[in-house]
Design a protein around this motif. Structure first.
Motif, short mmCIF file in Angstrom:
data_model
loop_
_atom_site.label_atom_id
_atom_site.label_comp_id
_atom_site.label_asym_id
_atom_site.label_seq_id
_atom_site.Cartn_x
_atom_site.Cartn_y
_atom_site.Cartn_z
N HIS A 48 4.91 -19.54 -1.56
CA HIS A 48 3.92 -18.89 -0.69
C HIS A 48 4.47 -17.75 0.13
O HIS A 48 3.73 -16.93 0.63
CB HIS A 48 3.26 -19.93 0.23
N VAL A 49 5.78 -17.70 0.29
CA VAL A 49 6.37 -16.63 1.13
C VAL A 49 7.32 -15.75 0.33
O VAL A 49 7.09 -14.55 0.18
CB VAL A 49 7.12 -17.24 2.34
N ARG A 50 8.36 -16.35 -0.21
CA ARG A 50 9.45 -15.54 -0.78
C ARG A 50 9.04 -14.82 -2.06
O ARG A 50 9.26 -13.62 -2.20
CB ARG A 50 10.66 -16.44 -1.06
N VAL A 51 8.46 -15.58 -3.02
CA VAL A 51 8.13 -14.95 -4.30
C VAL A 51 7.08 -13.83 -4.13
O VAL A 51 7.29 -12.72 -4.61
CB VAL A 51 7.68 -16.00 -5.35
N PRO A 52 5.98 -14.09 -3.40
CA PRO A 52 5.01 -12.99 -3.23
C PRO A 52 5.64 -11.78 -2.57
O PRO A 52 5.37 -10.64 -2.95
CB PRO A 52 3.93 -13.60 -2.33
N ARG A 53 6.51 -12.03 -1.57
CA ARG A 53 7.10 -10.91 -0.84
C ARG A 53 8.02 -10.08 -1.73
O ARG A 53 7.94 -8.84 -1.74
CB ARG A 53 7.88 -11.44 0.37
N VAL A 54 8.87 -10.74 -2.49
CA VAL A 54 9.81 -9.98 -3.31
C VAL A 54 9.08 -9.29 -4.47
O VAL A 54 9.42 -8.16 -4.86
CB VAL A 54 10.99 -10.86 -3.79
N LEU A 55 8.03 -9.93 -4.98
CA LEU A 55 7.24 -9.28 -6.03
C LEU A 55 6.52 -8.04 -5.49
O LEU A 55 6.44 -7.00 -6.15
CB LEU A 55 6.22 -10.25 -6.63
N ALA A 56 6.01 -8.14 -4.25
CA ALA A 56 5.35 -6.99 -3.63
C ALA A 56 6.34 -5.85 -3.43
O ALA A 56 6.02 -4.67 -3.64
CB ALA A 56 4.71 -7.39 -2.30
N ALA A 57 7.58 -6.21 -3.03
CA ALA A 57 8.60 -5.17 -2.83
C ALA A 57 8.93 -4.49 -4.16
O ALA A 57 9.02 -3.26 -4.23
CB ALA A 57 9.86 -5.79 -2.22
N ILE A 58 9.07 -5.31 -5.23
CA ILE A 58 9.40 -4.74 -6.54
C ILE A 58 8.27 -3.82 -7.01
O ILE A 58 8.50 -2.67 -7.39
CB ILE A 58 9.66 -5.86 -7.57
N ALA A 59 7.03 -4.34 -6.96
CA ALA A 59 5.90 -3.55 -7.45
C ALA A 59 5.67 -2.33 -6.57
O ALA A 59 5.46 -1.21 -7.07
CB ALA A 59 4.63 -4.42 -7.49
N GLY A 60 5.75 -2.53 -5.25
CA GLY A 60 5.52 -1.40 -4.34
C GLY A 60 6.59 -0.33 -4.51
O GLY A 60 6.28 0.86 -4.61
N GLY A 61 7.83 -0.75 -4.57
CA GLY A 61 8.93 0.20 -4.72
C GLY A 61 8.85 0.94 -6.04
O GLY A 61 8.94 2.18 -6.08
N ALA A 62 8.67 0.18 -7.13
CA ALA A 62 8.60 0.82 -8.45
C ALA A 62 7.37 1.72 -8.56
O ALA A 62 7.45 2.86 -9.01
CB ALA A 62 8.60 -0.24 -9.55
N GLY A 63 6.22 1.21 -8.10
CA GLY A 63 4.96 1.94 -8.25
C GLY A 63 4.95 3.24 -7.46
O GLY A 63 4.61 4.30 -8.00
N LEU A 64 5.32 3.16 -6.18
CA LEU A 64 5.31 4.38 -5.36
C LEU A 64 6.33 5.40 -5.87
O LEU A 64 6.09 6.60 -5.85
CB LEU A 64 5.59 4.05 -3.89
N SER A 65 7.47 4.90 -6.36
CA SER A 65 8.50 5.82 -6.87
C SER A 65 8.01 6.53 -8.12
O SER A 65 8.26 7.72 -8.31
CB SER A 65 9.78 5.05 -7.15
N LEU A 66 7.30 5.80 -8.99
CA LEU A 66 6.73 6.43 -10.18
C LEU A 66 5.70 7.49 -9.77
O LEU A 66 5.63 8.58 -10.35
CB LEU A 66 6.08 5.39 -11.10
N CYS A 67 4.88 7.15 -8.75
CA CYS A 67 3.92 8.14 -8.25
C CYS A 67 4.65 9.39 -7.78
O CYS A 67 4.24 10.52 -8.09
CB CYS A 67 3.12 7.59 -7.07
N GLY A 68 5.73 9.19 -7.02
CA GLY A 68 6.51 10.33 -6.53
C GLY A 68 7.04 11.17 -7.68
O GLY A 68 6.93 12.39 -7.68
N LEU A 69 7.58 10.49 -8.69
CA LEU A 69 8.15 11.21 -9.84
C LEU A 69 7.10 12.07 -10.54
O LEU A 69 7.31 13.27 -10.76
CB LEU A 69 8.75 10.21 -10.84
N ILE A 70 5.95 11.47 -10.85
CA ILE A 70 4.97 12.26 -11.62
C ILE A 70 4.34 13.34 -10.74
O ILE A 70 3.98 14.41 -11.23
CB ILE A 70 3.89 11.40 -12.31
N MET A 71 4.24 13.10 -9.43
CA MET A 71 3.70 14.15 -8.57
C MET A 71 4.69 15.31 -8.46
O MET A 71 4.31 16.48 -8.45
CB MET A 71 3.34 13.59 -7.19
N GLN A 72 5.99 14.99 -8.40
CA GLN A 72 6.99 16.06 -8.34
C GLN A 72 6.99 16.87 -9.63
O GLN A 72 7.11 18.09 -9.62
CB GLN A 72 8.38 15.47 -8.05
N THR A 73 6.83 16.17 -10.76
CA THR A 73 6.77 16.87 -12.04
C THR A 73 5.50 17.70 -12.14
O THR A 73 5.53 18.87 -12.53
CB THR A 73 6.82 15.86 -13.20
#
Lengths: 326, 230
Positions: A48-73
């Motif tokens: 209820h705490v650890r797995v959701p949090r780390v999954l959110a960090a992984i998805a948020g970090g990867a997702g926003l970074s991909l957005c940054g990459l394609i916007m920069q391109t």
């Protein structure tokens, strides 16, 4: 000398990813065993705490970074990113409308509203971007968009009920720790889907770096590509912002970290590498949040990211390696 | 081969407009395949707009542009790329791809890449990044890329604007070699004295607000300039 990403570098990357993932699961306010028996307190904390949090960090970090990459391109602008160009603000307005006016507390409704907001902001940026010939004028536009949307949110805050306001302010600080298992899994699914979609576009993204006219002459359909980028970046930023708050700088900074680490510039490599690095940076930042906080909430995520991200933008502006051509 | 044999490009009653400003009105032009064809005109006469439109890269506000009877604006970008290649006046400045990657995008896994690059530039550039080359070097890479695309028509908009005088002569020499190998070159340039001295042009067209006038390609470039002013 090998220019390409060596197998060793990938191995180090995955090693760091795994180490951060496991450490986030095991350590925190209490240390838990990964093999806790079902029904135990440790297992409850994990699920209820650890797995959701780390999954959110992984998805948020990867997702926003991909957005940054394609916007920069797409904009040919090394300083583009979801937070600097006002796309995160657009998502924030979507959240504010629902939360501050007390319309609903459903995450799914909030996410839909945030996505609508970020899509609108992105379309607005795209619509005006061809009028700007320089890197900095586009950024100034994003800054102004941030101000205007911020002002709208302030007005909504002034009118809001006390508890709604408190909820919104906490959301605005950014955290990976508010989501449930369902929202975190949904985010992971969305990011995975977007990442695979982008991977199929890697050749077109490479061609795009040669300029819109040349890209078109080499067979890239500008319109199709534009709408795919708007859809992917808008929906990802919206979904992640609804779940984690308006996360600052990550989308802008990760592609630069990747460019520092490798000489590879083809999107075939940049896309998976940016996603991996984004996830690592987000989990790393979340360690700072968890580790330095004296209270349950810890330091606000956005404070941590801005302390790292702000100087990074200045470094990119000052650095001569990225030609900004104004 | 398919229906599209690269023989003829026809510009029929074409209007090109920016907002309310009409750049070209009912323009007519026919170019037959083979050789080097030159578009000249004063600044702002619409050379670049016409060139981009003929390559299918810019929409027109009236009339049609056809490649052997097929409307270039109705072809998909991927189809067009098989027949029409384009070299822009400015080389890309922010792309950090390596030269070999750029050329590979035009001709995936082609063994010709080093040879073609050596022909127009220097094969030692292969591993260098595009943004580490000078503008002139990058422009020659972009030219090699267009040749590698393998299209039968090659459009160029002021391709020598960034080259020094010796490089310009070299550039035209290479362009002419390309034109001998079954590629038709249509280009807009102010640098036509250099060009006309190195090759017999297939056709020369003067773009003016009143319309397009075809000039005598055997006349001296000085005469063309006079007609441009007149």
């Amino acid at each position: 000398m090998a220019d390409s990403m060596s197998r060793l570098q990938w191995l180090i990357g995955f090693g760091a990813f795994l180490a951060l993932l496991l450490s986030h699961l095991m350590y925190g306010m209490v240390d838990v065993s990964l093999f806790a028996p079902p029904g135990s307190v440790h297992q409850e904390i994990l699920m209820h705490v650890r797995v959701p949090r780390v999954l959110a960090a992984i998805a948020g970090g990867a997702g926003l970074s991909l957005c940054g990459l394609i916007m920069q391109t797409w904009f040919g602008n090394p300083l583009a990113g979801p937070s600097v160009l006002g796309v995160s603000s657009g998502a924030g307005l979507g959240v504010a409308l629902l939360v501050l006016m007390g319309l609903t507390t459903s995450w799914w409704a909030t996410a839909a509203s945030a996505m609508a907001g970020s899509l609108l902001a992105l379309i607005l940026v795209l619509f005006v971007s061809h009028r700007f010939r320089t890197t900095t004028s586009l950024l100034i536009f994003g800054l102004m968009l941030n101000y205007v949307v911020g002002a709208m949110i302030t007005v909504l805050q002034a009118e809001a009920q006390q508890d709604a306001l408190q909820q919104f302010v906490f959301w605005g600080m950014g955290t990976f720790g508010h989501g449930s298992m369902a929202t975190s899994l949904a985010l992971c699914g969305a990011v995975l889907f977007a990442g695979m979609g982008l991977r199929t576009m890697h050749r077109d993204l490479d061609i795009w770096t040669l300029g819109p006219l040349t890209a078109q002459s080499m067979g890239v359909n500008n319109r199709t590509m534009r709408w795919r980028i708007v859809a992917l970046a808008g929906l990802l930023t919206g979904g992640i912002t609804a779940a984690c708050g308006p996360v600052a700088f990550l989308g802008l900074a990760t592609p630069h970290v990747v460019r520092l680490l490798t000489k590879e510039r083809s999107h075939r490599v940049l896309i998976p590498l940016t996603a991996l690095t984004g996830a690592i940076l987000a989990m790393g930042a979340d360690w700072v949040v968890k580790g330095f906080g004296s209270m349950e909430q810890g330091w606000p995520l956005n404070a941590v990211l801005s302390l790292i991200g702000g100087p990074m933008v200045i470094w990119v502006l000052v650095s001569k390696k990225d030609r900004l051509h104004d | 081969m398919t229906e599209v044999n690269s023989h003829r490009i026809e510009v029929a009653t074409v209007d090109i407009r920016y907002g309310t400003e009409l750049v070209l009105h009912k323009a007519q032009l026919k170019i037959f395949g083979g050789g080097v064809h030159l578009l000249i005109g004063l600044n702002g006469a619409g050379k670049s707009s016409l060139l981009r439109s003929m390559a299918g890269l810019q929409s027109i506000q009236g009339g049609t542009i056809t490649l052997n009877g097929q409307d270039v604006h109705r072809m998909t970008a991927a189809d067009r790329a098989q027949y029409l290649a384009f070299v822009a006046s400015t080389p890309p400045r922010t792309s950090q791809l390596r030269v070999e990657e750029v050329l590979g995008l035009a001709a995936p896994a082609s063994a010709r890449i080093p040879k073609v690059l050596e022909q127009f530039g220097d094969a030692r550039w292969l591993r260098r990044r595009l943004d580490a080359l000078s503008d002139g070097e990058a422009q020659r890479v972009m030219f090699a890329r267009a040749v590698l695309q393998g299209a039968s028509w090659l459009f160029m908009d002021e391709p020598t604007a960034f080259l020094d005088v010796p490089s310009r002569k070299e550039f035209w020499k290479h362009a002419i070699e390309v034109a001998k190998n079954d590629t038709t070159i249509v280009l807009a340039t102010h640098d036509y004295e250099h060009l006309a001295n190195s090759v017999d042009l297939a056709s020369v067209h003067l773009i003016k607000a009143k319309g397009i006038a075809s000039l005598d390609p055997l006349e001296s470039p000085l005469q063309w300039t006079k007609r441009m002013e007149g």
